[in-house]
Design a protein around this motif. Sequence first.
Motif, PDB file in Angstrom:
ATOM      1  N   UNK A  47       0.840  -1.190   0.000  1.00 30.91           N
ATOM      2  CA  UNK A  47       0.000   0.000   0.000  1.00 30.91           C
ATOM      3  C   UNK A  47       0.878   1.244   0.000  1.00 30.91           C
ATOM      4  N   UNK A  48       0.409   2.267  -0.675  1.00 22.60           N
ATOM      5  CA  UNK A  48       1.221   3.464  -0.822  1.00 22.60           C
ATOM      6  C   UNK A  48       1.204   4.328   0.429  1.00 22.60           C
ATOM      7  N   UNK A  49       0.079   4.471   1.045  1.00 23.67           N
ATOM      8  CA  UNK A  49      -0.062   5.336   2.214  1.00 23.67           C
ATOM      9  C   UNK A  49      -0.395   4.474   3.437  1.00 23.67           C
ATOM     10  N   UNK A  50       0.630   4.185   4.219  1.00 25.32           N
ATOM     11  CA  UNK A  50       0.437   3.387   5.427  1.00 25.32           C
ATOM     12  C   UNK A  50       0.169   4.308   6.599  1.00 25.32           C
ATOM     13  N   UNK A  51      -0.617   3.810   7.538  1.00 27.72           N
ATOM     14  CA  UNK A  51      -0.948   4.596   8.724  1.00 27.72           C
ATOM     15  C   UNK A  51      -0.497   3.842   9.962  1.00 27.72           C
ATOM     16  N   UNK A  52      -0.275   4.587  11.025  1.00 24.28           N
ATOM     17  CA  UNK A  52       0.170   4.005  12.290  1.00 24.28           C
ATOM     18  C   UNK A  52      -1.001   3.298  12.965  1.00 24.28           C
ATOM     19  N   UNK A  53      -0.784   2.019  13.340  1.00 28.28           N
ATOM     20  CA  UNK A  53      -1.847   1.236  13.975  1.00 28.28           C
ATOM     21  C   UNK A  53      -1.437   0.754  15.355  1.00 28.28           C
ATOM     22  N   UNK A  54      -0.294   1.184  15.852  1.00 32.24           N
ATOM     23  CA  UNK A  54       0.127   0.797  17.195  1.00 32.24           C
ATOM     24  C   UNK A  54       0.465  -0.680  17.290  1.00 32.24           C
ATOM     25  N   UNK A  55      -0.039  -1.328  18.322  1.00 38.07           N
ATOM     26  CA  UNK A  55       0.271  -2.738  18.573  1.00 38.07           C
ATOM     27  C   UNK A  55      -0.767  -3.681  17.967  1.00 38.07           C
ATOM     28  N   UNK A  56      -1.522  -3.220  16.991  1.00 35.09           N
ATOM     29  CA  UNK A  56      -2.562  -4.067  16.400  1.00 35.09           C
ATOM     30  C   UNK A  56      -1.952  -5.278  15.710  1.00 35.09           C
TER      31      UNK A  56
END
Length: 316
Positions: free
Chosen positions: A71-80
Amino acid sequence: MNSAKLDHAPPPAVAAPETRAAPRGRARRLWARGTAPYAFLSPTMILIFVLMIIPIAMVVSYSFKDNVIVQQNSVFVGFANYTKVLTDPDFLAALKNTFVFITVSTVAHLILGLGFALMLNTPLLGNVTKAIFRIIYILPWLFTVAVIAVIWRLMLDPSGVVNYLLTTLGGSSVDWLSDPGKALWALTFINIWAGFPFFMISILAGLQGIPGDLYEAASVDGASPIRQFWNVTIPQLRPVLISMAVLDLIWTSQQFALIWMTTGGGPLNVTEMLSTYTYKQAFSSYEFATASAAAVIVLLLTMVLAVFYVRLQKER
């Protein structure tokens, strides 16, 4: 009169150029001597930084994002991702299989290595006999992982040599690498066979470093060979045995090629290890974030063993 004295007066003293340059030259030599070790170490440090530090940092960062790379735009998901991995039944199965695999392999390596080392160190065998046995026993360690995997897949095939011998002796053919109840133990046996020569050579070197005076003193005190083994040999070999055991735990936990080329983690995930689980997450399911989280967990587990090994070496 005064003018004559002035004409013949010596010129004022001027410091020699060498005197002024001496402190500068000494400072340069001291600076060069202090920086020379860093200059020698810099190529290695640069390689470590580029090939190890940066990739590890990237994997750690990937583990805290959603599905990266694809994916081009990754987002922060923490400890998921860590939660997903730690609650995955396949990961828990791989963790259990890895624990069994490395524990049985390490214990067997120590026992076999110690047994064969004692045999090669005994004065009951001649030098020629010892040399022949050393060549035979060291052969498994000389083979590459690919060769070992191919050899044992052919030998454990339903129509291979092992089943031929079983049927000849009146037994029945066994699917060693396809039976869920036998695949993990067959794989563990292959790993034991491939790894025990290294233990044998290391322990043999430790045995030959034990002073003979200790055995003579024990014999004078009336100690039997068994007592000498437990009270002299084992205490003297304890640092070698502990170090080899910790190293083997680290090496075996990272075993991938042998597993992938023999069973691929099957059948029914009974030979799935942490290494194959991480590989499948990344390159079969393209879940690179999940694979990164699994890799970080494996790294943390390995670091615990590495810290224990380093502390052990410092104490020695």
